[in-house]
Design a protein around this motif. Sequence first.
Motif, PDB file in Angstrom:
ATOM      1  N   ILE A   9       0.968  -0.568   0.358  1.00  0.00           N
ATOM      2  CA  ILE A   9      -0.059  -0.344   0.264  1.00  0.00           C
ATOM      3  C   ILE A   9       0.858   1.379   0.243  1.00  0.00           C
ATOM      4  O   ILE A   9       0.651   2.074  -0.893  1.00  0.00           O
ATOM      5  N   PHE A  10       1.810   1.345   0.908  1.00  0.00           N
ATOM      6  CA  PHE A  10       2.918   2.469   0.619  1.00  0.00           C
ATOM      7  C   PHE A  10       3.711   2.636  -0.491  1.00  0.00           C
ATOM      8  O   PHE A  10       3.390   3.607  -0.741  1.00  0.00           O
ATOM      9  N   VAL A  11       4.304   1.172  -0.821  1.00  0.00           N
ATOM     10  CA  VAL A  11       4.891   1.187  -2.636  1.00  0.00           C
ATOM     11  C   VAL A  11       3.575   2.221  -3.425  1.00  0.00           C
ATOM     12  O   VAL A  11       3.777   2.905  -4.133  1.00  0.00           O
ATOM     13  N   CYS A  12       2.624   1.711  -3.834  1.00  0.00           N
ATOM     14  CA  CYS A  12       1.389   1.613  -4.498  1.00  0.00           C
ATOM     15  C   CYS A  12       1.009   3.579  -4.375  1.00  0.00           C
ATOM     16  O   CYS A  12       0.464   4.452  -5.257  1.00  0.00           O
ATOM     17  N   TYR A  13       1.134   3.738  -2.712  1.00  0.00           N
ATOM     18  CA  TYR A  13       0.497   5.368  -2.297  1.00  0.00           C
ATOM     19  C   TYR A  13       1.757   5.869  -2.821  1.00  0.00           C
ATOM     20  O   TYR A  13       1.501   7.209  -3.812  1.00  0.00           O
ATOM     21  N   PHE A  14       3.030   5.906  -2.443  1.00  0.00           N
ATOM     22  CA  PHE A  14       3.982   6.948  -2.604  1.00  0.00           C
ATOM     23  C   PHE A  14       3.961   6.824  -4.596  1.00  0.00           C
ATOM     24  O   PHE A  14       4.970   8.431  -4.718  1.00  0.00           O
ATOM     25  N   PHE A  15       4.099   5.673  -4.979  1.00  0.00           N
ATOM     26  CA  PHE A  15       4.260   6.673  -6.493  1.00  0.00           C
ATOM     27  C   PHE A  15       3.206   7.021  -7.407  1.00  0.00           C
ATOM     28  O   PHE A  15       3.269   7.390  -7.736  1.00  0.00           O
ATOM     29  N   TYR A  16       2.212   6.763  -6.617  1.00  0.00           N
ATOM     30  CA  TYR A  16       0.859   7.929  -7.401  1.00  0.00           C
ATOM     31  C   TYR A  16       0.894   9.235  -7.309  1.00  0.00           C
ATOM     32  O   TYR A  16       0.738   9.720  -7.909  1.00  0.00           O
ATOM     33  N   ARG A  17       1.323   9.302  -5.747  1.00  0.00           N
ATOM     34  CA  ARG A  17       1.655  10.937  -5.056  1.00  0.00           C
ATOM     35  C   ARG A  17       3.046  11.630  -5.959  1.00  0.00           C
ATOM     36  O   ARG A  17       3.438  12.587  -6.002  1.00  0.00           O
ATOM     37  N   TYR A  18       4.261  10.910  -5.802  1.00  0.00           N
ATOM     38  CA  TYR A  18       5.257  11.242  -6.609  1.00  0.00           C
ATOM     39  C   TYR A  18       5.993  11.536  -8.134  1.00  0.00           C
ATOM     40  O   TYR A  18       6.855  11.305  -8.125  1.00  0.00           O
TER      41      TYR A  18
END
Length: 459
Positions: A9-18
């Motif tokens: 979840i962290f990786v997915c949200y990180f990717f979407y945001r940055y």
Amino acid sequence: MDSTAWFKIFVCYFFYRYFRLVVNLWAFWTFKPIPIPENPTLRPSDVTVILPTLDGEGEELERTIASILQNKPKEIILVTIDENMHKAERTMNKMPASIFKRIRCMSVKHANKRRQMARAIPEVTTEIIVFADDDVTWPVRTLQWMLAPFEDKKYGGVVTCQRLRRAENPTFSQRIYGFLGALYLERRNFDCAATTHMDGGVPCLSGRTCAYRTSILQDVNFTNGFTNEKWWFGQFQLNADDDNFLTRWMVSHQHETYMQYHPECEVLTTLEDNPKFLKQCLRWARSNWRSNITSMFTERDIWRQQPWSAYAVHMTTLMPPAIIGDGLLWLFLWLGTWDWPADQAQIARLAFLAWMTFSKFIKLVTHFIRYPVDVFLWPVSVLFGWFHGLIKVYAALTLSVTTWGSRANADASDSSRMIRQRRAHFQDLVDEKMQEKLLPNDEMRTYDHDTKHFQPPSA
């Protein structure tokens, strides 16, 4: 959930945001303005500058007019309100006869930028119209740079980069607010240059200084749309957010736009250097909410024509405030690494801290190169970024408010900026469809809006 799921979840949200930041960094640093051609077909004499103003006088207005005239447009049309017309005329009378002939004064009854703009547009006889605020200063070659993209017929609108005019001998409070205002413009320059390079999208053709083809603005369809924009399913007539409307009109009518990011067309402007700056931020946030919602869900042209801008700019409106987004990322990372070996978990968290620091600094690097001493104020921008989330939420809850709050007398006619309609437009459409579809043509009856029933045909 186990730690692996939380880390995903962290990786997915990180990717979407940055992901957008990484791409925009590449786009920004590889962006190039359209150069001034050696033999242009359009010259400053093909430009009329429309200058809406409230007061009609003052040193700031005189400085604006002087800098515009240095660019040698055909004329300036100064549009104020009826009660300040004598002040505008007095300002013109101070100028030499040669300059006086190149300026016309007009007025409208009440202060409203859309009405002031609409008053002057039909009077223009040149190929290009430039709108400018009454507190800007133009470099001497601004018009030449703005005209360059118009050599290609596909372009309908052009905007410039902007920079804050630094206050002289500011107090500590003025220094802080001025710093925040300067960074606001710096981020705007970054985002506009990046999205322009990616798919031609410009988040907003800022009314501080922007140019359009006259033929577009003098079209009767534009006039009707500009002076009768409906908001929130037709329940309101919106007379604010003029530059956002113009930007969306360019997109919906397939006129490409461009941002000229170059020192020779970097317009100087002013922002509040006191607590009124927060009211400016609130007004901008409301405008962004209204316009981006319209772009994404009502008009929807951006999804097809400017998909990158839709992702990188418009969708951020719906994202959680920065302080919540940052907090969620830290929470997901912590839950995702809690059972890792201590040294690996620490490396992951330190790496994320370094990235977050980098992400909050890199957009501003051009400002810090220009003013290195401001690096010491960088933590203020981080704290304000988190605080701005509260402004964004409050703006979303008060979208029907259109007050300026930061300019004297600007809100005297605020009620005309958001006018509740007697009958919602969407209900009229529903009524029409009921008449068309529910009854055969030879049995058409009148639909009574009050009783909500069809009345028998008259004998």
